[in-house]
Design a protein around this motif. Structure first.
Motif, short mmCIF file in Angstrom:
data_model
loop_
_atom_site.label_atom_id
_atom_site.label_comp_id
_atom_site.label_asym_id
_atom_site.label_seq_id
_atom_site.Cartn_x
_atom_site.Cartn_y
_atom_site.Cartn_z
N THR A 149 26.42 37.45 29.57
CA THR A 149 27.48 38.17 30.27
C THR A 149 27.61 37.68 31.70
O THR A 149 28.73 37.51 32.21
N GLY A 150 26.47 37.47 32.37
CA GLY A 150 26.51 36.97 33.73
C GLY A 150 27.20 35.62 33.84
O GLY A 150 28.05 35.40 34.72
N VAL A 151 26.86 34.71 32.92
CA VAL A 151 27.49 33.39 32.92
C VAL A 151 29.00 33.51 32.68
O VAL A 151 29.81 32.90 33.39
N PHE A 152 29.39 34.30 31.68
CA PHE A 152 30.81 34.46 31.35
C PHE A 152 31.59 35.06 32.52
O PHE A 152 32.70 34.60 32.83
N LEU A 153 31.04 36.09 33.16
CA LEU A 153 31.75 36.73 34.27
C LEU A 153 31.91 35.80 35.46
O LEU A 153 32.96 35.79 36.12
N LEU A 154 30.89 35.00 35.76
CA LEU A 154 30.99 34.06 36.88
C LEU A 154 32.00 32.96 36.58
O LEU A 154 32.76 32.55 37.47
N ILE A 155 32.03 32.48 35.33
CA ILE A 155 33.04 31.49 34.95
C ILE A 155 34.44 32.09 35.07
O ILE A 155 35.37 31.45 35.57
N PHE A 156 34.58 33.34 34.63
CA PHE A 156 35.87 34.01 34.72
C PHE A 156 36.28 34.17 36.18
O PHE A 156 37.47 33.99 36.52
N ALA A 157 35.32 34.50 37.05
CA ALA A 157 35.62 34.64 38.48
C ALA A 157 36.08 33.31 39.07
O ALA A 157 37.01 33.27 39.89
N ILE A 158 35.43 32.21 38.67
CA ILE A 158 35.83 30.89 39.16
C ILE A 158 37.25 30.56 38.70
O ILE A 158 38.05 30.02 39.47
N CYS A 159 37.55 30.90 37.45
CA CYS A 159 38.90 30.66 36.92
C CYS A 159 39.96 31.43 37.72
O CYS A 159 41.10 30.98 37.85
N LEU A 160 39.56 32.59 38.24
CA LEU A 160 40.48 33.38 39.07
C LEU A 160 40.42 32.98 40.54
O LEU A 160 40.99 33.65 41.40
N ARG A 161 39.69 31.88 40.81
CA ARG A 161 39.55 31.33 42.16
C ARG A 161 38.86 32.30 43.12
O ARG A 161 39.20 32.37 44.31
N LYS A 162 37.90 33.04 42.60
CA LYS A 162 37.08 33.90 43.45
C LYS A 162 35.96 33.06 44.06
O LYS A 162 35.45 32.13 43.43
N ASN A 163 35.57 33.39 45.28
CA ASN A 163 34.45 32.71 45.94
C ASN A 163 33.15 33.39 45.51
O ASN A 163 32.80 34.44 46.03
N ILE A 164 32.46 32.80 44.55
CA ILE A 164 31.25 33.43 44.02
C ILE A 164 30.01 33.10 44.86
O ILE A 164 28.94 33.66 44.62
N TRP A 165 30.15 32.19 45.85
CA TRP A 165 28.99 31.75 46.61
C TRP A 165 28.85 32.46 47.96
O TRP A 165 27.80 32.37 48.59
N SER A 166 29.88 33.14 48.41
CA SER A 166 29.86 33.71 49.76
C SER A 166 28.78 34.76 49.94
O SER A 166 28.28 34.98 51.05
N ILE A 167 28.37 35.40 48.84
CA ILE A 167 27.36 36.46 48.94
C ILE A 167 26.01 35.91 49.40
O ILE A 167 25.18 36.63 49.94
N PHE A 168 25.80 34.58 49.23
CA PHE A 168 24.51 33.98 49.58
C PHE A 168 24.48 33.46 51.02
O PHE A 168 23.51 32.81 51.42
N THR A 169 25.51 33.77 51.79
CA THR A 169 25.54 33.34 53.19
C THR A 169 24.96 34.40 54.12
O THR A 169 24.83 34.16 55.32
#
Length: 293
Positions: A38-58
């Motif tokens: 589920t985690g992998v699928f949701l992150l891929i879906f977020a990338i497809c929607l052009r969400k910034n999934i990496w900003s949380i690690f800043t």
């Protein structure tokens, strides 16, 4: 969409019960597989929607909060919920998990060092009485549900409360998809390290494979996405009221397909637990959200 989401959550619990009963799938194996995929699928879906999934690690504070949410919220509620199902049944597990509003009331009261208000107190009383009717079925001398299932179900309610309270700041800052996606993935990695699913010789027939796929795709990812999408059209409080479909669907599907049954005392208890959501809806309308938070 707001109705389909809790129905899928409730039905996935019923499917999980059948899977535990008819196969050698363990709670640890299913939790690890469900959360990781589920985690992998949701992150891929977020990338497809052009969400910034990496900003949380800043931001280190955000990373720490994400890890706390992952351990005490996301992973806790997933694991304890499946344990409640495996030691009891999906209907009771879902209903007990639905006590999370009461757990939130108690946790906020302890944090703020103040007694709950009148409607919150009424919620606690109604929920406790309803739970007592469910687990005893009206006979106070015996338990109609195994004690282990009751304990795991109550822990699932605590986990669901933590799941609700811990990520609020993260959700506002980074959005639901990245936060839940990373939390699911990290929780999956944690449970894989603990339970090592690759060492468990799980053999699934066609039905078992379909059930695992349903739990991951429809009972988790699709349910979550439908819930988020519904919030574009209705208020979150209205969506939470429709969440009452989850324990109802688990109870009805358990009765139809797995032989789970409740007498009239148990049915009244279920109604009382579900009624807590409506009481909280009234309380929410009477006081601003910031005051209640």
């Amino acid at each position: 969409m707001a109705s389909a989401s809790p129905f899928l959550w409730g039905s996935s619990g019923t499917v999980a019960q059948h899977l535990f009963e008819q196969s050698q799938v363990s709670v640890g194996w299913l939790t690890a597989v469900r959360m990781t995929l589920t985690g992998v699928f949701l992150l891929i879906f977020a990338i497809c929607l052009r969400k910034n999934i990496w900003s949380i690690f800043t931001d280190w504070h955000s990373i720490v909060r994400l890890l706390l949410f992952t351990v005490f919220g996301m992973t806790s509620v997933q694991l304890t919920y499946f344990m409640a199902i495996s030691t009891g049944n999906a209907a009771t597990a879902t209903i007990l998990q639905y006590l999370s509003p009461v757990m939130i009331i108690l946790l906020l009261s302890l944090r703020n060092l103040r007694l709950p208000g009148k409607l919150d107190t009424l919620s606690v009383i109604v929920a406790v009485a309803g739970t007592a009717l469910i687990v005893t079925q009206g006979n106070v001398n015996t338990l109609a549900v195994p004690s282990a299932a009751i304990v795991w179900g109550l822990l699932a309610a605590v986990g669901a409360a933590a799941y609700t309270l811990l990520p609020r700041g993260l959700l506002l800052r980074y959005g639901a998809l990245p936060v839940v996606g990373w939390s699911m993935l990290f929780g999956g990695l944690i449970t894989q390290a603990i339970f090592r699913p690759w060492t468990q010789h799980v053999q699934l027939d066609a039905i078992g494979a379909l059930e695992v796929s349903f739990i991951v795709v429809f009972g988790t990812m699709a349910a979550f996405l439908l819930y988020l999408q519904s919030l574009k059209y209705i208020e979150a409080t209205t969506a939470s009221i429709l969440g009452a479909i989850e324990p109802l669907s688990a109870a009805i599907l358990g009765f139809l397909f797995l032989g789970t049954s409740f007498n009239w005392y148990g049915i009244v208890g279920i109604a009382m637990v579900i009624a807590v959501t409506f009481i909280q809806f009234i309380a929410y309308r009477k006081s601003p959200p910031l005051l209640r938070d």
